[in-house]
Design a protein around this motif. Structure first.
Motif, PDB file in Angstrom:
ATOM      1  N   ASP A  70       9.678   6.951   6.719  1.00 25.51           N
ATOM      2  CA  ASP A  70       9.254   6.175   5.549  1.00 25.51           C
ATOM      3  C   ASP A  70       8.532   4.932   6.060  1.00 25.51           C
ATOM      4  OD1 ASP A  70       8.849   4.832   3.231  1.00 25.51           O
ATOM      5  OD2 ASP A  70      10.956   4.718   2.635  1.00 25.51           O
ATOM      6  N   ARG A 106       7.208   2.654   4.595  1.00 23.30           N
ATOM      7  CA  ARG A 106       7.435   1.433   3.814  1.00 23.30           C
ATOM      8  C   ARG A 106       8.480   0.525   4.458  1.00 23.30           C
ATOM      9  NH1 ARG A 106       8.011   4.446  -1.883  1.00 23.30           N
ATOM     10  NH2 ARG A 106       9.197   5.781  -0.474  1.00 23.30           N
ATOM     11  N   ASP A 120       0.100   2.180  -1.863  1.00 23.90           N
ATOM     12  CA  ASP A 120       1.105   3.040  -1.254  1.00 23.90           C
ATOM     13  C   ASP A 120       0.606   4.487  -1.209  1.00 23.90           C
ATOM     14  OD1 ASP A 120       1.379   4.048  -3.840  1.00 23.90           O
ATOM     15  OD2 ASP A 120       3.141   2.828  -4.277  1.00 23.90           O
ATOM     16  N   PRO A 121       1.419   5.419  -0.704  1.00 25.83           N
ATOM     17  CA  PRO A 121       0.942   6.800  -0.583  1.00 25.83           C
ATOM     18  C   PRO A 121       0.524   7.438  -1.902  1.00 25.83           C
ATOM     19  CG  PRO A 121       2.879   6.471   0.783  1.00 25.83           C
ATOM     20  CD  PRO A 121       2.724   5.231  -0.037  1.00 25.83           C
ATOM     21  N   ARG A 181      -6.703   5.926  -2.248  1.00 28.52           N
ATOM     22  CA  ARG A 181      -6.896   5.458  -0.882  1.00 28.52           C
ATOM     23  C   ARG A 181      -7.937   4.336  -0.861  1.00 28.52           C
ATOM     24  NH1 ARG A 181      -5.425   8.723   3.406  1.00 28.52           N
ATOM     25  NH2 ARG A 181      -7.329   8.227   4.539  1.00 28.52           N
ATOM     26  N   ALA A 235       0.677   2.242   4.851  1.00 32.59           N
ATOM     27  CA  ALA A 235       1.380   3.173   3.975  1.00 32.59           C
ATOM     28  C   ALA A 235       0.515   4.370   3.582  1.00 32.59           C
ATOM     29  CB  ALA A 235       1.863   2.454   2.718  1.00 32.59           C
ATOM     30  N   GLN A 236      -0.801   4.226   3.673  1.00 30.98           N
ATOM     31  CA  GLN A 236      -1.677   5.322   3.271  1.00 30.98           C
ATOM     32  C   GLN A 236      -2.228   6.117   4.451  1.00 30.98           C
ATOM     33  OE1 GLN A 236      -4.725   3.674   0.703  1.00 30.98           O
ATOM     34  NE2 GLN A 236      -3.393   3.767  -1.077  1.00 30.98           N
ATOM     35  N   ASN A 237      -2.053   5.608   5.657  1.00 25.96           N
ATOM     36  CA  ASN A 237      -2.574   6.323   6.815  1.00 25.96           C
ATOM     37  C   ASN A 237      -1.771   5.913   8.042  1.00 25.96           C
ATOM     38  OD1 ASN A 237      -4.117   7.438   8.921  1.00 25.96           O
ATOM     39  ND2 ASN A 237      -6.005   7.222   7.748  1.00 25.96           N
ATOM     40  N   TRP A 238      -0.693   6.625   8.287  1.00 33.03           N
ATOM     41  CA  TRP A 238       0.220   6.239   9.367  1.00 33.03           C
ATOM     42  C   TRP A 238       0.141   7.166  10.572  1.00 33.03           C
ATOM     43  CZ3 TRP A 238       3.438   9.933  11.143  1.00 33.03           C
ATOM     44  CH2 TRP A 238       3.664  11.034  10.306  1.00 33.03           C
TER      45      TRP A 238
END
Length: 222
Positions: free
Chosen positions: A48, A50, A130-131, A135, A188-191
């Motif tokens: 996670d 976050r 966030d996810p 984007r 959070a959108q590209n880990w």
């Protein structure tokens, strides 16, 4: 001996002048009272991301801390994920030619404030990115000028995401080299690029950061 001494004095003088020049070079960021912590946590698809936002919020609330944020690799570490302009295309426009490299960086919302990096146009990254949200990306001034000229790029839909804002240039590689084109992603959108490298927590304090080190470590351990 005199000749050798003269050569040494000239060399030392040139070195001092170069050090003074680099010291006075605007890096694009404020590092006074800033301390960093590398968190080498291996990430998987089940992680996670976050949690980094939670750490950022917890650390930012500590006494004496002005702000906190994460980035994958700190400026002046001479490294970054690199793409090319052929992969950065605005809907309805052809790719720029010839192609040029674009560095990719991954940050949390508090990063830019922590290092005093201004948002020139639009907005920065927020916890709402966030996810589950659309984007978004931020681009630096160098990329904005190179691709859009004098036009405002905010709101443009690209193959990398919607441009939410334009951030000021930072000398990421060397103080004696100009800034290069860059794209910033919300973590959070590209880990996926972070899986092996972890993240670096950047903390800005109101006074000397020595007293914040242990409280920050405790907040991370929580």
């Amino acid at each position: 001996e005199v000749a050798i001494a003269f050569v040494l004095v000239c060399g030392a003088s040139m070195l001092v002048r170069e050090l003074v020049r680099l010291r006075n070079t605007d890096s694009g960021m404020t590092t006074t009272n800033v301390v960093t912590f590398h968190i080498g946590h291996r990430m998987t698809p089940q992680t996670d991301v976050r949690q980094f936002y939670d750490i950022e919020s917890r650390v930012a609330g500590l006494p004496g801390v002005r702000s906190a944020g994460f980035i994958q690799m700190l400026p002046l570490q001479n490294w970054g994920w690199t793409s090319h302009s052929s992969d950065f295309v605005v809907r309805g426009r052809p790719p720029l030619t010839p192609a040029f490299p674009i560095q990719l960086r991954y940050v949390t919302p508090g990063y830019f404030e922590t290092l005093g990096i201004p948002i020139r146009l639009g907005r920065g990254i927020t916890p709402r990115d966030d996810p589950g949200a659309a984007r978004v990306i931020l681009i630096n001034e160098t990329l904005a000028r190179r691709y859009f000229g004098d036009d405002d790029p905010t709101g443009q839909v690209t193959t990398r995401g919607v441009i939410a804002g334009v951030v000021a240039d930072v000398r990421q590689e060397n103080l004696d080299r100009p800034s290069v084109p860059e794209i910033y992603y919300p973590v959070a959108q590209n880990w996926s690029q972070l899986s092996e490298l972890g993240m670096t927590l950047v903390v800005s304090t109101r006074n000397r950061p020595d007293g914040a080190i242990e409280p920050v470590r405790a907040a991370v351990r929580e």
